[in-house]
Scaffold this motif. Structure first.
Motif, PDB file in Angstrom:
ATOM      1  N   GLU A 238     -37.349 -15.438  14.411  1.00  0.00           N
ATOM      2  CA  GLU A 238     -38.232 -15.381  15.584  1.00  0.00           C
ATOM      3  C   GLU A 238     -37.528 -14.724  16.758  1.00  0.00           C
ATOM      4  O   GLU A 238     -38.128 -13.912  17.485  1.00  0.00           O
ATOM      5  CB  GLU A 238     -38.653 -16.819  15.954  1.00  0.00           C
ATOM      6  CG  GLU A 238     -39.685 -16.885  17.059  1.00  0.00           C
ATOM      7  CD  GLU A 238     -41.045 -16.398  16.610  1.00  0.00           C
ATOM      8  OE1 GLU A 238     -41.869 -16.086  17.494  1.00  0.00           O
ATOM      9  OE2 GLU A 238     -41.269 -16.329  15.388  1.00  0.00           O
ATOM     10  N   THR A 239     -36.262 -15.037  16.939  1.00  0.00           N
ATOM     11  CA  THR A 239     -35.503 -14.417  18.026  1.00  0.00           C
ATOM     12  C   THR A 239     -35.361 -12.914  17.823  1.00  0.00           C
ATOM     13  O   THR A 239     -35.491 -12.128  18.769  1.00  0.00           O
ATOM     14  CB  THR A 239     -34.108 -15.071  18.122  1.00  0.00           C
ATOM     15  OG1 THR A 239     -34.252 -16.476  18.340  1.00  0.00           O
ATOM     16  CG2 THR A 239     -33.311 -14.471  19.272  1.00  0.00           C
ATOM     17  N   ASN A 240     -35.125 -12.511  16.578  1.00  0.00           N
ATOM     18  CA  ASN A 240     -35.002 -11.079  16.285  1.00  0.00           C
ATOM     19  C   ASN A 240     -36.297 -10.336  16.572  1.00  0.00           C
ATOM     20  O   ASN A 240     -36.292  -9.216  17.098  1.00  0.00           O
ATOM     21  CB  ASN A 240     -34.589 -10.872  14.829  1.00  0.00           C
ATOM     22  CG  ASN A 240     -33.160 -11.326  14.564  1.00  0.00           C
ATOM     23  OD1 ASN A 240     -32.341 -11.395  15.483  1.00  0.00           O
ATOM     24  ND2 ASN A 240     -32.858 -11.654  13.312  1.00  0.00           N
ATOM     25  N   LYS A 241     -37.424 -10.956  16.218  1.00  0.00           N
ATOM     26  CA  LYS A 241     -38.710 -10.316  16.486  1.00  0.00           C
ATOM     27  C   LYS A 241     -38.941 -10.147  17.979  1.00  0.00           C
ATOM     28  O   LYS A 241     -39.394  -9.089  18.436  1.00  0.00           O
ATOM     29  CB  LYS A 241     -39.843 -11.148  15.868  1.00  0.00           C
ATOM     30  CG  LYS A 241     -39.897 -11.101  14.352  1.00  0.00           C
ATOM     31  CD  LYS A 241     -41.068 -11.917  13.828  1.00  0.00           C
ATOM     32  CE  LYS A 241     -41.150 -11.852  12.316  1.00  0.00           C
ATOM     33  NZ  LYS A 241     -42.281 -12.651  11.779  1.00  0.00           N
ATOM     34  N   LYS A 242     -38.637 -11.187  18.742  1.00  0.00           N
ATOM     35  CA  LYS A 242     -38.812 -11.101  20.187  1.00  0.00           C
ATOM     36  C   LYS A 242     -37.876 -10.045  20.781  1.00  0.00           C
ATOM     37  O   LYS A 242     -38.266  -9.282  21.685  1.00  0.00           O
ATOM     38  CB  LYS A 242     -38.549 -12.453  20.837  1.00  0.00           C
ATOM     39  CG  LYS A 242     -39.610 -13.497  20.521  1.00  0.00           C
ATOM     40  CD  LYS A 242     -39.304 -14.811  21.224  1.00  0.00           C
ATOM     41  CE  LYS A 242     -40.376 -15.843  20.946  1.00  0.00           C
ATOM     42  NZ  LYS A 242     -40.092 -17.151  21.620  1.00  0.00           N
ATOM     43  N   ALA A 243     -36.649 -10.004  20.270  1.00  0.00           N
ATOM     44  CA  ALA A 243     -35.691  -9.026  20.776  1.00  0.00           C
ATOM     45  C   ALA A 243     -36.141  -7.602  20.463  1.00  0.00           C
ATOM     46  O   ALA A 243     -36.061  -6.702  21.318  1.00  0.00           O
ATOM     47  CB  ALA A 243     -34.307  -9.293  20.172  1.00  0.00           C
ATOM     48  N   MET A 244     -36.637  -7.397  19.244  1.00  0.00           N
ATOM     49  CA  MET A 244     -37.114  -6.064  18.868  1.00  0.00           C
ATOM     50  C   MET A 244     -38.307  -5.655  19.703  1.00  0.00           C
ATOM     51  O   MET A 244     -38.427  -4.496  20.122  1.00  0.00           O
ATOM     52  CB  MET A 244     -37.473  -6.051  17.375  1.00  0.00           C
ATOM     53  CG  MET A 244     -36.275  -6.173  16.445  1.00  0.00           C
ATOM     54  SD  MET A 244     -36.755  -6.223  14.700  1.00  0.00           S
ATOM     55  CE  MET A 244     -37.518  -4.608  14.527  1.00  0.00           C
ATOM     56  N   SER A 245     -39.225  -6.611  19.964  1.00  0.00           N
ATOM     57  CA  SER A 245     -40.385  -6.312  20.797  1.00  0.00           C
ATOM     58  C   SER A 245     -39.962  -5.968  22.220  1.00  0.00           C
ATOM     59  O   SER A 245     -40.505  -5.034  22.842  1.00  0.00           O
ATOM     60  CB  SER A 245     -41.340  -7.512  20.808  1.00  0.00           C
ATOM     61  OG  SER A 245     -42.431  -7.283  21.663  1.00  0.00           O
ATOM     62  N   LEU A 246     -38.977  -6.699  22.749  1.00  0.00           N
ATOM     63  CA  LEU A 246     -38.496  -6.426  24.102  1.00  0.00           C
ATOM     64  C   LEU A 246     -37.811  -5.069  24.178  1.00  0.00           C
ATOM     65  O   LEU A 246     -38.023  -4.302  25.139  1.00  0.00           O
ATOM     66  CB  LEU A 246     -37.536  -7.537  24.535  1.00  0.00           C
ATOM     67  CG  LEU A 246     -36.936  -7.409  25.939  1.00  0.00           C
ATOM     68  CD1 LEU A 246     -38.036  -7.396  26.995  1.00  0.00           C
ATOM     69  CD2 LEU A 246     -35.945  -8.534  26.203  1.00  0.00           C
ATOM     70  N   VAL A 247     -37.014  -4.748  23.175  1.00  0.00           N
ATOM     71  CA  VAL A 247     -36.323  -3.456  23.162  1.00  0.00           C
ATOM     72  C   VAL A 247     -37.333  -2.315  23.085  1.00  0.00           C
ATOM     73  O   VAL A 247     -37.204  -1.298  23.777  1.00  0.00           O
ATOM     74  CB  VAL A 247     -35.337  -3.399  21.972  1.00  0.00           C
ATOM     75  CG1 VAL A 247     -34.801  -1.981  21.784  1.00  0.00           C
ATOM     76  CG2 VAL A 247     -34.181  -4.358  22.204  1.00  0.00           C
ATOM     77  N   GLU A 248     -38.365  -2.471  22.251  1.00  0.00           N
ATOM     78  CA  GLU A 248     -39.390  -1.436  22.127  1.00  0.00           C
ATOM     79  C   GLU A 248     -40.147  -1.258  23.445  1.00  0.00           C
ATOM     80  O   GLU A 248     -40.455  -0.131  23.862  1.00  0.00           O
ATOM     81  CB  GLU A 248     -40.354  -1.808  21.002  1.00  0.00           C
ATOM     82  CG  GLU A 248     -41.496  -0.820  20.791  1.00  0.00           C
ATOM     83  CD  GLU A 248     -41.009   0.539  20.329  1.00  0.00           C
ATOM     84  OE1 GLU A 248     -41.791   1.506  20.442  1.00  0.00           O
ATOM     85  OE2 GLU A 248     -39.857   0.642  19.869  1.00  0.00           O
ATOM     86  N   SER A 249     -40.445  -2.384  24.109  1.00  0.00           N
ATOM     87  CA  SER A 249     -41.140  -2.305  25.398  1.00  0.00           C
ATOM     88  C   SER A 249     -40.289  -1.606  26.447  1.00  0.00           C
ATOM     89  O   SER A 249     -40.786  -0.764  27.209  1.00  0.00           O
ATOM     90  CB  SER A 249     -41.511  -3.715  25.863  1.00  0.00           C
ATOM     91  OG  SER A 249     -42.122  -3.677  27.140  1.00  0.00           O
TER      92      SER A 249
END
Length: 250
Positions: free
Chosen positions: A105-116
């Protein structure tokens, strides 16, 4: 002296008769026949059934699939069905599974934040380049000096020097599409206010303030931020240069 000469028993009609012939010593020229009869006996239920069965024609019953089944009074031995035992996890396994889920879950949030963040940086950079490389700053200053306003179309999609990079053109199209979608969503969710100064035109407006409102229109916010940051210094510089030129002419 009495002598029984013959005994006859008839069973065909369930009537028992005993006939006895009694011979009396010849004491005279004539003989005497004595007959003894017994009373009728009522047949039992078993005898009635046997009698009825003898009168009925014989027949066989086709049991079909029933022939393959065991009699109802006989049980075949079967193995007892064992209920599946619930799998238990040790404390270490549960902790590892929980940690794995949290890590995913943390990785998904981190990837979403990086993409944003990547999209945000690309948008800000693209708008800055359009201001510095394609905006007609001198025409804008001249029009402001003479008319008080300046209109420029195709700011994001206009070609630079008659040519445009395919990658920039594709990015500009995506950026315009996202900005249009954000405006439509804000209108549909009542996040725009009617412009009462131009009520008859049916125009709606909203303040672009960023902060908590950034999620409503991220691309529009980035457009306003980058444009207001990089365009005014160029305008001021061009206006000063135009004022100096007029001063020198005078």
């Amino acid at each position: 002296m009495v002598q029984f000469g013959h005994l006859l028993i008839a069973t065909a009609t369930i009537l028992v008769q005993v006939i006895a012939f009694v011979h009396v010593p010849q004491c005279s020229t004539s003989s005497t026949l004595t007959t003894i009869s017994m009373a009728k006996r009522k047949p039992s239920m078993a005898e009635r059934r046997k009698r009825r069965a003898k009168k009925m024609p014989g027949f066989t019953v086709d049991r079909g699939i029933l022939n393959d089944l065991p009699p109802v009074d006989r049980w075949e031995k079967t193995k007892p069905t064992e209920a599946p035992q619930p799998t238990t996890m040790s404390a270490a396994e549960e902790a590892a599974a929980t940690q794995s889920e949290e890590s995913e879950e943390t990785n998904k949030k981190a990837m979403s934040l990086v993409e944003s963040q990547r999209k945000s940086v690309n948008s800000l950079t693209f708008i800055r380049k359009r201001v510095e490389e394609s905006f007609p700053i001198n025409d804008a200053v001249q029009s402001l000096a003479e008319k008080g306003f300046f209109v420029h179309d195709g700011f994001l999609s206009a070609k630079v020097g008659g040519e445009t990079d395919e990658e920039d053109a594709a990015f500009a199209d995506d950026l315009l599409t996202e900005m249009l979608s954000e405006g439509s969503n804000m209108l549909g969710t009542d996040k725009l206010e009617r412009d009462i100064t131009r009520l008859g035109d049916g125009e709606y407006a909203a303040r672009i303030v960023g902060g908590e409102k950034y999620v409503d229109c991220p691309r529009i916010t980035e457009y306003v931020v980058s444009l207001t940051r990089h365009l005014p210094p160029l305008l001021n510089k061009a206006i000063d240069a135009l004022s100096d030129a007029k001063h020198d002419e005078a």
